[in-house]
Design a protein around this motif. Structure first.
Motif, PDB file in Angstrom:
ATOM      1  N   LEU A  56      39.398  51.003  45.577  1.00  0.00           N
ATOM      2  CA  LEU A  56      39.011  49.673  45.208  1.00  0.00           C
ATOM      3  C   LEU A  56      38.228  49.720  44.307  1.00  0.00           C
ATOM      4  O   LEU A  56      37.066  48.542  43.680  1.00  0.00           O
ATOM      5  CB  LEU A  56      38.254  48.730  46.468  1.00  0.00           C
ATOM      6  CG  LEU A  56      38.856  47.717  47.265  1.00  0.00           C
ATOM      7  CD1 LEU A  56      38.369  47.747  49.152  1.00  0.00           C
ATOM      8  CD2 LEU A  56      40.099  47.331  46.812  1.00  0.00           C
ATOM      9  N   ARG A  57      37.775  50.590  43.634  1.00  0.00           N
ATOM     10  CA  ARG A  57      36.767  50.516  42.097  1.00  0.00           C
ATOM     11  C   ARG A  57      37.429  50.141  41.109  1.00  0.00           C
ATOM     12  O   ARG A  57      36.958  48.801  39.824  1.00  0.00           O
ATOM     13  CB  ARG A  57      36.222  51.769  42.263  1.00  0.00           C
ATOM     14  CG  ARG A  57      35.148  52.251  42.848  1.00  0.00           C
ATOM     15  CD  ARG A  57      34.519  53.784  42.303  1.00  0.00           C
ATOM     16  NE  ARG A  57      35.783  54.803  42.902  1.00  0.00           N
ATOM     17  CZ  ARG A  57      35.690  56.211  42.787  1.00  0.00           C
ATOM     18  NH1 ARG A  57      34.831  56.252  42.246  1.00  0.00           N
ATOM     19  NH2 ARG A  57      36.361  56.858  43.209  1.00  0.00           N
ATOM     20  N   HIS A  59      38.669  47.144  41.196  1.00  0.00           N
ATOM     21  CA  HIS A  59      39.199  45.840  41.812  1.00  0.00           C
ATOM     22  C   HIS A  59      37.737  45.550  41.028  1.00  0.00           C
ATOM     23  O   HIS A  59      37.776  44.423  40.329  1.00  0.00           O
ATOM     24  CB  HIS A  59      39.349  45.615  43.148  1.00  0.00           C
ATOM     25  CG  HIS A  59      40.545  45.547  43.974  1.00  0.00           C
ATOM     26  ND1 HIS A  59      41.213  45.010  44.294  1.00  0.00           N
ATOM     27  CD2 HIS A  59      41.582  46.441  43.364  1.00  0.00           C
ATOM     28  CE1 HIS A  59      42.349  44.809  44.594  1.00  0.00           C
ATOM     29  NE2 HIS A  59      42.560  46.534  43.806  1.00  0.00           N
ATOM     30  N   ALA A  60      36.840  46.148  41.122  1.00  0.00           N
ATOM     31  CA  ALA A  60      35.363  45.394  40.725  1.00  0.00           C
ATOM     32  C   ALA A  60      35.507  45.932  39.248  1.00  0.00           C
ATOM     33  O   ALA A  60      34.738  44.900  38.878  1.00  0.00           O
ATOM     34  CB  ALA A  60      34.387  46.842  40.811  1.00  0.00           C
ATOM     35  N   ILE A  61      35.687  46.912  38.587  1.00  0.00           N
ATOM     36  CA  ILE A  61      35.662  46.617  37.102  1.00  0.00           C
ATOM     37  C   ILE A  61      36.971  45.790  36.633  1.00  0.00           C
ATOM     38  O   ILE A  61      35.986  45.210  35.616  1.00  0.00           O
ATOM     39  CB  ILE A  61      36.752  48.113  36.721  1.00  0.00           C
ATOM     40  CG1 ILE A  61      35.701  49.224  36.992  1.00  0.00           C
ATOM     41  CG2 ILE A  61      36.697  48.077  35.055  1.00  0.00           C
ATOM     42  CD1 ILE A  61      36.845  50.680  36.419  1.00  0.00           C
ATOM     43  N   ALA A  62      37.641  44.707  37.711  1.00  0.00           N
ATOM     44  CA  ALA A  62      38.290  43.832  36.621  1.00  0.00           C
ATOM     45  C   ALA A  62      37.326  43.329  36.930  1.00  0.00           C
ATOM     46  O   ALA A  62      37.974  41.551  36.218  1.00  0.00           O
ATOM     47  CB  ALA A  62      39.767  43.521  37.617  1.00  0.00           C
ATOM     48  N   PHE A  63      36.747  42.959  38.018  1.00  0.00           N
ATOM     49  CA  PHE A  63      36.146  41.964  37.948  1.00  0.00           C
ATOM     50  C   PHE A  63      35.323  41.263  37.027  1.00  0.00           C
ATOM     51  O   PHE A  63      34.621  40.591  36.940  1.00  0.00           O
ATOM     52  CB  PHE A  63      35.689  41.945  39.135  1.00  0.00           C
ATOM     53  CG  PHE A  63      34.342  40.255  39.744  1.00  0.00           C
ATOM     54  CD1 PHE A  63      34.696  39.989  40.243  1.00  0.00           C
ATOM     55  CD2 PHE A  63      33.231  40.618  39.558  1.00  0.00           C
ATOM     56  CE1 PHE A  63      33.912  38.728  40.493  1.00  0.00           C
ATOM     57  CE2 PHE A  63      32.297  40.126  39.570  1.00  0.00           C
ATOM     58  CZ  PHE A  63      32.171  38.659  40.251  1.00  0.00           C
ATOM     59  N   LEU A  64      34.495  42.805  36.692  1.00  0.00           N
ATOM     60  CA  LEU A  64      33.407  42.694  35.761  1.00  0.00           C
ATOM     61  C   LEU A  64      33.621  42.396  34.241  1.00  0.00           C
ATOM     62  O   LEU A  64      33.164  41.484  33.236  1.00  0.00           O
ATOM     63  CB  LEU A  64      32.693  43.667  35.707  1.00  0.00           C
ATOM     64  CG  LEU A  64      31.798  44.663  36.840  1.00  0.00           C
ATOM     65  CD1 LEU A  64      31.470  45.578  36.793  1.00  0.00           C
ATOM     66  CD2 LEU A  64      31.055  43.612  36.549  1.00  0.00           C
TER      67      LEU A  64
END
Lengths: 100, 191
Positions: A56-57, A59-64
């Protein structure tokens, strides 16, 4: 299931189209749209690898990346408006001076 | 799991997989067509509308990658907020002037460009060809949901998450300062 490489090919094509907009178009707004397209293609790649590795990391980078893209769009469009106020043009070839 | 049950399960799963593949191709075609239209349109408003279509198609591709939260964020932030901003600025800035494409001049430049493009395509093709197909089993429950992404964002990514809020604040204030009318300063200096 869909092979992950399909998403990578799609992202590569979208990135190339966005890059062509940045390199070929002279309208500052279309250039900014090309940048957004390239950021989206990068996000697609991140999510494809996140899905492949069940991590899921990505996803976190894509969010940022999305948040940074929003900030970039706000500042970039403000600069376009500011340049248009003083120069009355949105053509990036005509903007060569940093002073008024 | 006994073999009988496995064979029973293959049927619907195979059907679902091909359905997902059809959806992938449909939205991929929409995304690429919208992107091409964005790059080629002379009218900036048309380009913005095509780009919104592309972003919706990319959000659908996110859903196919089990990224529900980011698909929603994509629609809200990109297709909603950013593109509305673009429409407003297009209305302010657009003058319908002729937009000529950038052209290469001279044989040396063209040779360099063709070589660079060939290298890029060759390297990219090989990078994609050598990609090992990873496991395609469905991810665990909670993958890509608000809860799952939130756990990672407020765990490993706590500092970038907080830094991005400061970045957004600075960007919005900076955008206001840049785009503001600068006449008030002159007026205040005159009397």
């Amino acid at each position: 299931m869909i092979p992950v490489s399909n998403f990578l090919y799609l992202a590569a094509i979208l990135f190339a189209i966005g890059l062509s907009a940045v390199l070929l178009r002279r309208n500052a707004l279309i250039v900014l749209m090309g940048v957004e397209l390239m950021l989206n293609a990068a996000n697609l790649t991140l999510l494809a690898f996140a899905r492949a590795h069940h991590d899921l990391r990505g996803h976190a980078i894509a969010f940022l990346v999305i948040a940074t893209a929003a900030a970039e769009a706000a500042v970039g469009l403000a600069i376009v408006v500011g340049i248009f106020r003083t120069r009355h043009t949105a053509n990036i070839d005509e903007v060569t001076l940093m002073k008024h | 799991m006994n073999p009988v049950r496995a064979t029973v399960e293959i049927g619907p799963q195979a059907g679902m997989a091909s359905g997902a593949l059809i959806l992938f191709w449909v939205f991929a075609v929409i995304a690429v067509a919208g992107a091409l239209a964005t790059v080629t349109r002379r009218n900036a408003v048309t380009a913005v509308v095509c780009l919104v279509g592309t972003f919706f198609a990319i959000a659908a591709e996110f859903l196919l990658l089990y990224a529900q939260f980011l698909a929603v964020i994509q629609v809200l932030v990109y297709a909603g907020a950013i593109m509305v901003l673009f429409v407003f600025v297009v209305m302010v800035v657009s003058r319908g002037e002729a937009d000529t494409l950038w052209k290469l001049q001279g044989p040396v430049t063209k040779t360099v460009a063709v070589l660079a493009m060939g290298t890029l395509l060759w390297r990219g093709w090989h990078a994609l060809r050598s990609f090992q197909p990873a496991r395609l089993d469905p991810p665990p429950t909670g993958f890509g949901t608000v809860g799952g992404v939130g756990q990672v964002l407020l765990g490993d990514f706590l500092f970038p998450f907080e830094a991005i809020s400061i970045l957004l604040l600075v960007a919005v204030v900076g955008a206001l300062v840049i785009a503001r009318h600068h006449h008030d300063k002159d007026k205040a200096a005159q009397p």
